[in-house]
Write an enzyme that holds these catalytic residues in place. Structure first.
Site: not given
Ligand code: 2HA
Ligand code: ZN
Length: 266
Positions: A111, A135, A137, A165, A206
């Site tokens: 990414e 990033h 998940h 908050e 995602h």
């Molecule tokens: O690195 O999260 O979006 C793996 C991911 C791709």
């Molecule tokens: Zn990801």
């Protein structure tokens, strides 16, 4: 070890402990301060050059710490030199050199285009203050993205209403990008457009991208959003009979001296 690397590694593992980084999920980039890059210079021992699929002249000569493609956040503290690395963006913004880490032929995160374009957007939005793009998940914010249309107003209102908050922590709201193929330059361009307006954006089905000046601020932002999503889903399951009103959100914003995004209030 250099303090900036210690802080970076701690954030990687904190995300893993939260359950946000199954397998190789998630990635982190940090734009280093000059003195931080200088403190790491004794480590620099490679000059692997790689071309970028996007152009980022605004980031020329900037040093970044990045996680590795296919590498696991869980393993970062065990072997930082294999799982993370330091890169310097070229003079023309069309490639970069790996200076340290990512040993064993690893490359920066898949990414990286999204990270770099997001850095450009957030630097512009914050007058150069933003240094972290993260990033992850997290399960609840991802689950929430199945229950709404991909609309920033809908999402932001749900989050603001789900924990007091929230309106103070992210008064601009949170953006949401409809499902796209990850890892490419299209999702990078769309993300960069959206993250100009919001400190964090959800990738539907995602995960999330969060930004900030420091590791604490960025981790705290994602943590707050994820917690609010968890509360919302629990309350929704139990049956919501009332919530924080728009007037209460306005009063809250004024009490804490933040400017809440009026476009999202009724
Ligand atoms: O690195 O999260 O979006 C793996 C991911 C791709
Ligand atoms: Zn990801």
């Amino acid at each position: 070890m250099q303090k900036v690397l210690e802080d970076y590694i701690r954030m990687c593992y904190d995300g893993f402990l939260q359950g946000w980084h199954e397998r190789n999920g998630g990635n982190l980039t940090y734009r280093m301060r000059e003195e931080e890059a200088a403190s790491c210079a004794p480590l620099f021992s490679q000059d692997r050059h790689i071309a970028l699929p996007v152009e980022v002249p605004a980031l020329k000569n900037e040093y970044f710490i990045t996680t590795g493609s296919g590498r696991y956040m869980r393993n970062v503290p065990l072997a930082p030199q294999e799982n993370i690395g330091i890169i310097r963006i070229d003079d023309d913004g069309r490639g970069y050199t790996i200076l340290w880490g990512l040993e064993g032929g690893a490359r920066p995160t898949s990414e990286l285009p999204s990270h770099l374009l997001n850095h450009v957007s957030r630097m512009e939005a914050t007058g150069g203050k933003c240094r972290v793009i993260y990033h992850a998940h997290p399960a609840n914010i991802t689950a929430l993205s199945y229950t709404i249309e991909p609309d920033a107003k809908t999402l932001s209102r749900i989050l603001w209403q789900s924990e007091t908050e929230c309106a103070v922590v992210f008064p601009e709201g949170v953006g949401i990008l409809d499902w796209m193929i990850p890892g490419g330059t299209d999702i990078a361009a769309e993300s960069a457009k959206l993250i100009r307006k919001y400190p964090a954006i959800v990738w539907a089905f995602h995960g999330i991208f969060g930004s900030g000046e420091t590791f604490d601020e960025t981790f705290g932002l994602v943590h707050t959003i994820e917690k609010a999503a968890e509360i919302y889903l629990k309350a929704k399951g139990a049956g919501i009979i009332r919530t924080i009103s728009d007037d209460q959100l306005r009063i809250l914003a004024s009490a804490f001296g933040v400017r809440i995004n009026e476009d999202f209030l009724n």
